[in-house]
Write an enzyme that holds these catalytic residues in place. Structure first.
Site, PDB file in Angstrom:
ATOM      1  N   ASN A   7      19.012  58.120 -67.222  1.00  0.00           N
ATOM      2  CA  ASN A   7      18.003  58.761 -66.384  1.00  0.00           C
ATOM      3  C   ASN A   7      16.918  57.733 -66.089  1.00  0.00           C
ATOM      4  OD1 ASN A   7      16.058  60.319 -65.173  1.00  0.00           O
ATOM      5  ND2 ASN A   7      15.450  61.397 -67.052  1.00  0.00           N
ATOM      6  N   LYS A   9      14.504  58.073 -64.128  1.00  0.00           N
ATOM      7  CA  LYS A   9      13.247  58.721 -63.723  1.00  0.00           C
ATOM      8  C   LYS A   9      12.777  58.078 -62.407  1.00  0.00           C
ATOM      9  CE  LYS A   9      12.368  59.414 -68.561  1.00  0.00           C
ATOM     10  NZ  LYS A   9      11.471  59.977 -69.546  1.00  0.00           N
ATOM     11  N   HIS A  86      14.520  68.913 -66.542  1.00  0.00           N
ATOM     12  CA  HIS A  86      14.005  67.866 -67.430  1.00  0.00           C
ATOM     13  C   HIS A  86      12.588  68.268 -67.872  1.00  0.00           C
ATOM     14  CE1 HIS A  86      12.420  64.060 -68.848  1.00  0.00           C
ATOM     15  NE2 HIS A  86      13.679  63.705 -69.050  1.00  0.00           N
ATOM     16  N   GLU A  88       9.930  66.735 -68.016  1.00  0.00           N
ATOM     17  CA  GLU A  88       8.857  66.289 -67.117  1.00  0.00           C
ATOM     18  C   GLU A  88       8.729  67.249 -65.935  1.00  0.00           C
ATOM     19  OE1 GLU A  88      10.329  62.305 -66.733  1.00  0.00           O
ATOM     20  OE2 GLU A  88       9.809  61.962 -68.833  1.00  0.00           O
ATOM     21  N   GLY A 161      10.534  59.168 -74.974  1.00  0.00           N
ATOM     22  CA  GLY A 161       9.662  58.022 -74.700  1.00  0.00           C
ATOM     23  C   GLY A 161       8.703  57.666 -75.832  1.00  0.00           C
ATOM     24  N   SER A 195      14.561  58.809 -76.933  1.00  0.00           N
ATOM     25  CA  SER A 195      14.408  57.499 -77.607  1.00  0.00           C
ATOM     26  C   SER A 195      15.716  56.913 -78.125  1.00  0.00           C
ATOM     27  CB  SER A 195      13.369  57.598 -78.731  1.00  0.00           C
ATOM     28  OG  SER A 195      12.101  57.896 -78.195  1.00  0.00           O
TER      29      SER A 195
HETATM   30  C1  PEP Z   1      14.552  61.293 -70.983  1.00  0.00           C
HETATM   31  O1  PEP Z   1      13.456  61.293 -70.440  1.00  0.00           O
HETATM   32  O2  PEP Z   1      15.469  62.042 -70.602  1.00  0.00           O
HETATM   33  C2  PEP Z   1      14.760  60.380 -72.113  1.00  0.00           C
HETATM   34  C3  PEP Z   1      15.783  60.590 -72.885  1.00  0.00           C
HETATM   35  O3  PEP Z   1      13.843  59.362 -72.234  1.00  0.00           O
HETATM   36  P1  PEP Z   1      13.778  58.218 -73.367  1.00  0.00           P
HETATM   37  O4  PEP Z   1      15.176  57.773 -73.647  1.00  0.00           O
HETATM   38  O5  PEP Z   1      12.944  57.162 -72.772  1.00  0.00           O
HETATM   39  O6  PEP Z   1      13.158  58.856 -74.566  1.00  0.00           O
END
Ligand code: PEP
Length: 234
Positions: A7, A9, A86, A88, A161, A195
């Site tokens: 992803n 983003k 998601h 966000e 994140g 993460s």
């Molecule tokens: C996400 O936003 O779907 C995600 C998994 O982000 P990250 O891997 O950066 O934690």
């Protein structure tokens, strides 16, 4: 077979598209790679050897909805998947479970496989089962509802994140809970996101019942993303 889903983003550019087109190998049978770039970059992946997904779509196929992305057009330009709900989008754009389920229905109708994100905030951590059950209620209400290979992504919001990852046992418990309430006879998958990186992916991918990972920031660096792909064991 495990999913490794990127992803991006609202990140990336033509340079990153080229790096990804040239930098990740053909993949292996044990691993399905799906890249979800920003909508404006999707058509730049011409000839890509892996699958593409969008990061969102609207709940109608077409019409007077300025600025929205049609699921039908996303399919036509080569997407096979679409991320829905998601965290966000839930937090910034106030998307509700009801809205996400409407999008799920139209995505299925248009031939896209939805990747539905669910997960609790830090404050909700002690009642995560209630949170997940509420987010999954529409998919669980009628056990005869065809889930069309929907990928449910368990993404604890406190892990996205932040570098904070639940323990292996906690992820296994959450995936077991999700699969328990949806039911074992139905047509879907459950992945983990939050993460994930090249150092923790092989441990996460070894979790019982887990069908793959959804990767945010580590998917923006080809070497990191490759490390995750390569950590899927055959
Ligand atoms: C996400 O936003 O779907 C995600 C998994 O982000 P990250 O891997 O950066 O934690």
């Amino acid at each position: 077979m495990k999913f490794v889903i990127a992803n991006w983003k609202m990140n990336g550019n033509f340079e990153l598209v080229n790096q990804m087109m040239n930098g990740i190998g053909k993949g292996r049978d044990c691993c399905k790679v799906i890249v979800c770039p920003p909508a404006a970059l999707i058509t730049s992946f011409k000839g890509f050897e892996h699958d593409l997904g969008a990061q969102n779509c609207f709940y109608e196929e077409k019409g007077a909805f300025t600025g929205e992305n049609s699921p039908k057009l996303l399919k036509e330009i080569g997407c096979k998947y679409v991320i829905l709900g998601h965290s966000e989008r839930r937090a910034i754009f106030h998307e509700s479970d009801e809205l996400i389920f409407k999008k799920w229905n139209v995505a299925i109708k248009c031939g896209l496989t939805p990747i539905v994100c669910i997960g609790e905030t830090l404050e909700e951590r002690d009642k995560w089962k209630d949170v997940l059950a509420a987010q999954l209620a529409s998919y669980c209400a009628d056990k005869s509802l065809d889930l069309h290979k929907t990928i449910f992504a368990y993404e604890p919001i406190w892990s996205i994140g932040t570098g904070k990852v639940p323990s292996k046992r906690e992820i296994e418990e959450a995936i077991g809970f999700i699969k328990g309430i949806i039911g074992s006879e139905r047509d879907y998958y459950a992945v983990y996101g939050g993460s994930v990186n090249g150092s923790n992916s092989s441990e996460i991918l070894s979790i019982d019942g887990l069908d793959g990972v959804l990767v945010g920031s580590a998917s923006l660096k080809i070497s990191d993303f490759n490390a995750i792909i390569n950590s899927v064991s055959a």
